[in-house]
Design an enzyme around this catalytic site. Structure first.
Site, short mmCIF file in Angstrom:
data_model
loop_
_atom_site.label_atom_id
_atom_site.label_comp_id
_atom_site.label_asym_id
_atom_site.label_seq_id
_atom_site.Cartn_x
_atom_site.Cartn_y
_atom_site.Cartn_z
N LYS A 21 7.68 4.69 16.88
CA LYS A 21 7.43 5.04 18.33
C LYS A 21 8.89 5.16 18.83
CE LYS A 21 3.80 3.42 20.33
NZ LYS A 21 2.81 2.45 20.77
N ARG A 91 5.61 -1.80 24.87
CA ARG A 91 4.69 -1.27 23.83
C ARG A 91 5.00 -1.78 22.63
NH1 ARG A 91 1.87 3.66 25.59
NH2 ARG A 91 2.82 4.11 27.65
N GLY A 100 -4.27 1.08 17.33
CA GLY A 100 -5.20 0.13 18.13
C GLY A 100 -5.09 -1.32 17.75
N MET A 102 -2.19 -3.07 17.97
CA MET A 102 -1.12 -3.86 18.62
C MET A 102 -1.31 -3.55 20.02
SD MET A 102 0.70 -5.18 16.36
CE MET A 102 2.69 -5.27 16.16
N ARG A 335 4.29 11.62 17.06
CA ARG A 335 4.46 10.97 15.67
C ARG A 335 3.50 11.96 14.93
NH1 ARG A 335 0.17 6.10 16.92
NH2 ARG A 335 -1.35 7.14 17.54
N HIS A 453 -11.02 4.82 19.47
CA HIS A 453 -10.87 3.98 18.33
C HIS A 453 -11.40 4.27 17.17
CE1 HIS A 453 -11.42 0.29 15.93
NE2 HIS A 453 -10.02 0.09 16.32
N ARG A 559 -19.12 8.34 -23.45
CA ARG A 559 -19.91 7.13 -24.05
C ARG A 559 -21.14 7.39 -24.46
NH1 ARG A 559 -17.06 5.05 -18.84
NH2 ARG A 559 -15.94 3.12 -19.47
N SER A 761 -6.41 5.97 -27.14
CA SER A 761 -6.50 6.14 -25.74
C SER A 761 -6.70 4.65 -25.38
CB SER A 761 -8.13 6.84 -25.67
OG SER A 761 -8.27 6.88 -24.49
N CYS A 828 -8.34 6.05 -20.96
CA CYS A 828 -9.78 6.44 -20.39
C CYS A 828 -10.43 5.22 -19.59
CB CYS A 828 -10.53 6.89 -21.57
SG CYS A 828 -10.82 5.69 -22.69
N TYR A 848 -2.04 12.54 -21.40
CA TYR A 848 -3.24 12.75 -20.24
C TYR A 848 -3.69 11.29 -19.86
CZ TYR A 848 -6.65 11.42 -23.87
OH TYR A 848 -7.53 10.66 -24.78
#
Ligand code: PEP
Ligand code: MG
Length: 868
Positions: A21, A91, A100, A102, A335, A453, A559, A761, A828, A848
Site C-alpha cells: 500500500k 492503515r 481483510g 488487518m 494494487r 470479504h 496402474r 520413473s 510419476c 518429464y
C-alpha cells in the site's frame, strides 16, 4: 536508520520496506495522481517493534513527530485544532496484500476540541459528531480490542429512543449525546478516559497495527498463502478525505477489469455519502460503478482516465479504492487486483494483445496453483435447464459446488472433517470465518457485494462463491435459511453456481470444465516456452480422454491393478490368487489376459503415438481378497471350495507390514506367470494397434526394484514372454523396459540398475515413505501436528522434500545417466503435479513429469515458468 518516509520519498520498488500500500501510494503521488498526503512507517519498524517488547521507541517517536509536522504543513491544518484540525487514517500495509486481515482506523485526531473545528470548517455539525462517534468506536475496536457491539448497542438504543430506523436520521444533538455515551462506555470498559491527545491516539493506533501482524487471523492467512512471518507490516498515516460529507461525496472500490471474468470493463461499486469501510464491510449494498457516469460525469471521467493511466503504468489490472469529497476525486489505494484463474488468464492474454506485456511475461503472470480454479467443474446444461433457482446472488467466484448447509465456520470445518460436503451459508463472512471457508465446498452469503470479504477471499482461494443473495434470511442460531416460504436446514443440500449466482435446492449434476478461447491461447504460449514433457497418471479410458483434453503428452503411469478391481474380473483375479497350484493359476490368468489386452488396446488407441508407460502389478495380493465374513462365504461358494480354505489363504497372505512386504516386483519373482500374462497383454495390444496403423512403443515399467540382480531376473521373465509373442505373431515391435526408482537402495545403486533398463520413473510416494520411514497410510494421524508445530514446513507427501528425497533423486539421475547415456527419466509420484516440485525437477534435468489429469495444465505452466 530511517523508519518513516513521506509519500513523495518512496516508489513502487520499495515494497518490502513500505509495504504494498505504502509503495503504491508513493508511486501514485509521484505519478501526479491526487492522493491525500501522508507518510509510511516501514516494515523494519514493525520487526523492531517486536524486538522492543511490542513498544514504540524514542527515535521512532521523534521521527514520527517530524513527519506529522510535514503533514500539518502540507495540509495547512494542525492536530487537535478548534479551527481546522488535521485528521488522519491509519492503515496497515504488508509487502504482500492480505485482504481483510488487518485493521484500519479512520478520523484519528478527533477529540473534544477538534470536533468543534471540524464542525466549523465543514459547516456541518452533524457530520463532525458522526465522524467523532465513528472514530471512538473504531479506535476502541481496533486499537483497544473492545467488542464493537458495546457501541452498536448504544447506537441502536439511541435510534429506538428517537423512533428512527436509519443512522442518517439521527441529528447533530443525538450524535453529540451519543459521543458522550461512547466516551463513558469507553471509560467503563478501559478504566481510563478516551485519549484526547491526537499524538497519543496515533501512537496507540500504530502499535495496534503492528500488533495485528501477530493476530491469529493474520497468522492463519500467512500460513495458507505461504507468506513469511518475518516480513512485518508497514503503517500508513494519511490525511483524511471524507466520502460522507453529503450527496456530492462518496467512496468506492473498483477494478480496472472484471476480476471474475477478466473482461476489459471498469468493474466495481460505490456508495454515496459513506466512508470507506461501509463498502468493504458489505453493510449497505452499494451501486455499480457504471451508474457513477450518470451521477457524477466529471468524477467518473477522471476516475476512468486514472484507471487507464494506472494500468498502463503498472502493466496489470488494478484494484483501486477511491473517495469523492465534495465532487473531488482522491485515490486512496491501488494494487494489482486479485482475480480468478479465468480472469488471470484472460487479462494476461489481453495485455499481450494490447501490447503492454510480452508472451513470456504473460506466462509468468499466472500462478500455476491458481489454474486449479479454472479446471473446476460446472453444472451441466441439462441440470440447469431442469432446475429453477430458488434464489440468486452475485456471481462472486466461479465454479459449481454442491453440499449441505453449514451455518458457521466451526460447523463447516467440523462437518467437512467428518467427510461431509458442506456449503458455508452466512449472512456475511468476516475474517473469523476463514477456516470454515477453507473447508467448505462453496460459500453463500446473503449480504455484501463483489468486493465483500466473502467474494474477495473466495476468489483468492479459487473457491466457488455466491454473495449478496438478498432474498436469503440466514438464522445461524435457529439453523435455518428462509427464502420466502421455503425453509432450509442443515440437512438440506443446495447447489450454487459461482459463475451465474444461481442457487438451487438439491444436488445438481456437474460436468468437467470446458476450455476454450483465452485459455487455449495461453496454453499455446506455455507449450512454446516449455521443454520438459508433461504426462499423466491414468488407467481408465475416461481418465485418459480427460487428460488428453488437458494436453497430456503421454501416460507416465498406468496402474494395472486398478483394472483388476473391475467387477467383471475380480472373480478371476481372486481365483488366480486362491489357486494352490500353477495350473489353476494359469487357467485364471488366461481369462484375465484378453480383458487386460483390451484395456491396453483402448488406451493406446486414444493416445495414438504418444508414449504409454504400463506398470506391472504392484500391490500385495491380499488387497484383492474380500474381508467380510459374508463376502468370503460367497466367494467360496462360487469357487466351490470351503470358506476355511479362503480364510486360510487370506491368513497366509496377511502381512504385518504390507508396504514393505510381498508387493511390486517381488510378486513377479515368486509368481512369474502374473508378470508374463501382463507383458503378453501389453505387447499383443500394441501389435494390434500397429495393425491399425498406430505405431505405439509401449513402455513396460517394473515397480519397486531395489537391486540389479532382482530386477534382471524379472526383466528376463518379461523378455522371454515377449519373444514368445513375437514368434507366435510373426511380428516384432519396439518397446522399452524400465523400472520405478522408489526404494532408496535403487537410487543409491542407480548406476547398476541403469545398465539393464531403458528408463527410470521416480515413484516419489514410496520414495518419500521409505526415505523418511513414514508410513503413507498412517502418517495422516500425526503429520498435521508436525506442520502445526513447524517441525516440517510442508507435508512431504505433497511437496517433495528436496534436501533428503531430492538428494536421492539427484544421485540416481547423475549415476543413472553416467551408466546409460540413453536413459530416459521421469517422475510419476503425486509430486509430479505440484508446481514447486516441478520447477525443482526441471532443474534436476528430468525428461518429464507425470501427474493426475486435472493437474496437467498446472504442471505444464510450472514447467514453462521454470524454463523462462
Ligand atoms: C509411487 O510410489 O510414487 C508411485 C507412483 O506408486 P504408487 O503410488 O502406486 O505406490
Ligand atoms: Mg509406489
Amino acid at each position: 536508520n530511517k523508519y518513516v518516509y513521506n509519500f513523495n520519498e518512496g516508489n513502487m520498488s520499495m515494497r518490502a520496506l513500505l509495504g504494498g500500500k505504502g509503495a503504491n501510494l508513493a508511486e501514485m503521488t509521484n505519478l501526479g495522481i491526487r492522493v491525500p498526503y501522508g507518510f509510511t512507517i516501514t516494515t523494519e519498524a514493525c520487526t523492531r517493534f517486536y524486538k522492543e517488547d511490542k513498544k514504540l521507541w524514542d527515535d521512532l517517536n521523534k521521527e514520527v513527530t517530524e513527519h506529522i509536522k510535514d503533514l500539518e504543513k502540507a495540509n495547512e491544518k494542525t492536530f487537535g485544532s478548534t479551527e481546522d484540525p488535521l485528521l488522519v487514517s491509519v492503515r496497515s500495509g504488508a509487502p504482500i496484500s492480505m485482504p481483510g486481515m488487518m485493521d484500519t482506523i479512520l478520523n484519528l485526531g478527533l477529540n473534544d476540541d477538534a470536533v468543534i473545528g471540524l464542525a466549523k470548517k465543514t459547516d456541518n455539525e452533524r457530520f463532525a459528531y458522526d465522524s467523532y462517534r465513528r472514530f471512538i468506536q473504531m479506535f476502541a475496536d481496533v486499537a483497544m480490542e473492545l467488542d464493537k457491539n458495546n457501541f452498536e448497542k448504544l447506537l441502536t438504543a439511541k435510534k429506538e429512543a428517537k423512533g428512527v430506523k436509519l443512522d442518517t436520521e439521527l441529528d447533530a444533538n443525538d450524535l453529540k449525546e451519543l459521543v458522550e455515551e461512547y466516551k463513558a462506555k469507553y471509560k467503563e470498559l478501559m478504566g481510563e478516559d478516551f485519549p484526547q491527545e491526537p499524538r497519543e491516539q496515533l501512537d496507540l493506533a500504530i502499535s495496534a497495527v503492528f500488533r495485528s501482524w501477530g493476530n491469529e487471523r493474520a497468522i492463519l492467512y500467512r500460513k495458507l498463502n505461504d507468506i513469511d512471518d518475518a516480513m512485518g507490516t508497514a503503517v500508513n498515516v494519511q490525511s483524511m478525505v471524507f466520502g460522507n460529507m453529503g450527496d456530492s461525496s462518496g467512496t468506492g472500490v473498483a477494478f480496472s477489469r472484471n476480476p471474475a471474468t477478466g473482461e476489459n470493463v471498469l468493474f466495481g461499486e460505490y456508495l454515496i455519502n459513506a466512508q470507506g469501510e461501509d463498502v468493504v464491510a458489505g453493510v449497505r449494498t452499494p451501486q455499480e460503478i457504471a451508474t457513477l457516469e450518470k451521477a457524477m460525469p466529471e468524477v467518473y471521467k477522471e476516475f476512468f482516465e486514472t484507471s487507464e493511466k494506472l494500468e498502463a503504468h503498472y502493466k496489470d489490472m488494478q484494484d483501486m479504492e477511491f473517495t469523492i469529497q465534495d465532487g473531488k476525486l482522491f485515490l486512496l489505494q491501488t494494487r494489482n487486483g486479485k482475480r480468478t484463474a479465468q480472469a488471470a488468464v484472460k487479462v494476461a492474454v489481453d495485455l499481450v494483445e494490447e501490447g503492454l506485456i510480452d508472451e513470456k511475461e504473460a506466462v509468468l503472470r499466472v500462478n500455476p496453483k491458481d489454474l486449479d480454479g479454472l479446471l473446476h467443474p460446472t453444472f451441466t446444461k441439462e441440470a440447469e435447464d431442469k432446475n429453477e433457482p430458488i434464489a440468486k446472488g452475485l456471481a462472486a467466484s466461479p465454479g459449481a459446488a454442491v453440499g449441505k448447509i453449514a451455518f458457521s465456520a466451526k460447523e463447516a470445518a467440523k462437518r467437512a472433517a467428518d467427510g461431509e460436503a458442506v456449503i458455508l451459508v452466512r449472512e456475511e463472512t468476516s475474517p473469523e470465518d476463514l477456516e470454515g471457508m477453507v473447508s467448505a465446498k462453496g460459500i453463500l452469503t446473503a449480504r455484501g457485494g463483489m468486493t465483500s470479504h466473502a467474494a474477495v477471499v473466495a476468489r483468492g482461494m479459487g473457491k466457488c462463491c455466491v454473495a449478496g443473495a438478498g432474498e436469503l434470511h440466514v438464522d445461524e442460531y435457529e439453523h435455518t435459511v428462509r427464502i420466502g416460504d421455503l425453509v432450509l436446514t442443515g440437512e438440506d443440500t443446495i447447489s450454487i453456481d459461482g459463475s451465474t449466482g444461481a442457487i438451487y435446492k438439491g444436488s445438481l449434476e456437474t460436468q468437467p470444465p470446458q476450455l476454450h478461447g483465452a485459455f487455449g491461447t495461453f496454453m499455446g504460449w506455455v507449450d512454446k516456452f516449455r521443454d520438459m514433457k508433461v504426462r499423466t497418471n491414468a488407467d481408465t479410458p475416461r481418465d485418459v480422454a480427460q487428460a488428453l483434453n488437458f494436453g497430456a503428452e503421454g501416460i507416465g503411469l498406468c496402474r494395472t491393478e486398478h483394472m483388476f478391481f473391475k467387477e467383471d474380473r475380480i472373480f478371476q483375479v481372486r481365483k488366480m490368487i486362491l489357486a494352490s497350484d500353477l495350473e489353476t493359476r494359469e487357467a485364471a490368468l488366461e481369462k484375465i489376459l484378453p480383458m487386460q489386452e483390451d484395456d491396453f488396446y483402448q488406451i493406446y488407441s486414444l493416445m495414438k503415438e504418444r508414449p504409454v508407460t504400463v506398470r506391472l502389478l504392484d500391490p500385495p495380493l491380499h488387497e484383492f481378497l474380500p474381508k467380510g465374513e459374508n463376502e468370503i462365504k460367497d466367494l467360496a461358494l462360487e469357487l466351490n471350495i470351503q470358506p476355511a480354505r479362503v480364510k486360510e489363504r487370506i491368513a497366509e497372505l496377511q502381512e504385518v507390514n504390507p508396504m514393505l512386504g510381498f508387493r511390486g516386483l517381488r510378486l513377479a519373482i515368486i509368481y512369474p506367470e502374473i508378470a508374463k500374462m501382463q507383458a503378453r497383454a501389453i505387447i499383443q495390444a500394441a501389435i494390434h494397434c500397429h495393425e491399425d496403423g498406430v505405431k505405439v512403443v509401449p513402455e513396460i515399467m517394473i515397480p519397486l526394484s531395489s537391486d540389479v540382480v532382482e530386477l534382471s531376473k524379472v526383466k528376463e521373465t518379461v523378455k522371454e514372454e515377449i519373444e514368445k509373442v513375437f514368434e507366435e505373431k510373426g511380428k516384432k515391435i519396439d518397446y522399452l523396459l524400465g523400472t520405478m526408482i522408489e526404494i532408496p537402495r535403487a537410487a543409491i545403486t542407480a548406476d547398476e540398475i541403469a545398465e539393464v533398463t531403458d528408463f527410470f520413473s521416480f515413484g516419489t510416494n514410496d520414495l518419500t515413505q521409505m526415505t523418511f520411514g513414514l508410513s503413507r497410510d498412517d502418517a495422516g494421524k500425526f503429520l498435521p501436528a508436525y506442520i502445526e508445530k513447524d517441525i516440517f514446513e510442508k507435508d512431504p507427501f505433497q511437496v517433495l522434500d528436496q534436501k533428503g528425497v531430492g538428494f536421492l533423486v539427484e544421485t540416481a539421475v547423475e549415476k543413472g545417466r553416467k551408466a546409460n547415456d540413453k536413459l530416459h527419466i521421469g517422475i510419476c509420484g503425486e509430486h509430479g503435479g505440484e508446481p514447486s516440485t516441478v520447477k525443482y525437477l526441471y532443474g534436476v534435468g528430468l525428461d518429464y513429469v507425470s501427474c493426475s489429469p486435472y493437474r496437467v495444465p498446472i504442471a505444464k505452466l510450472a514447467a514453462a515458468q521454470a524454463a523462462i
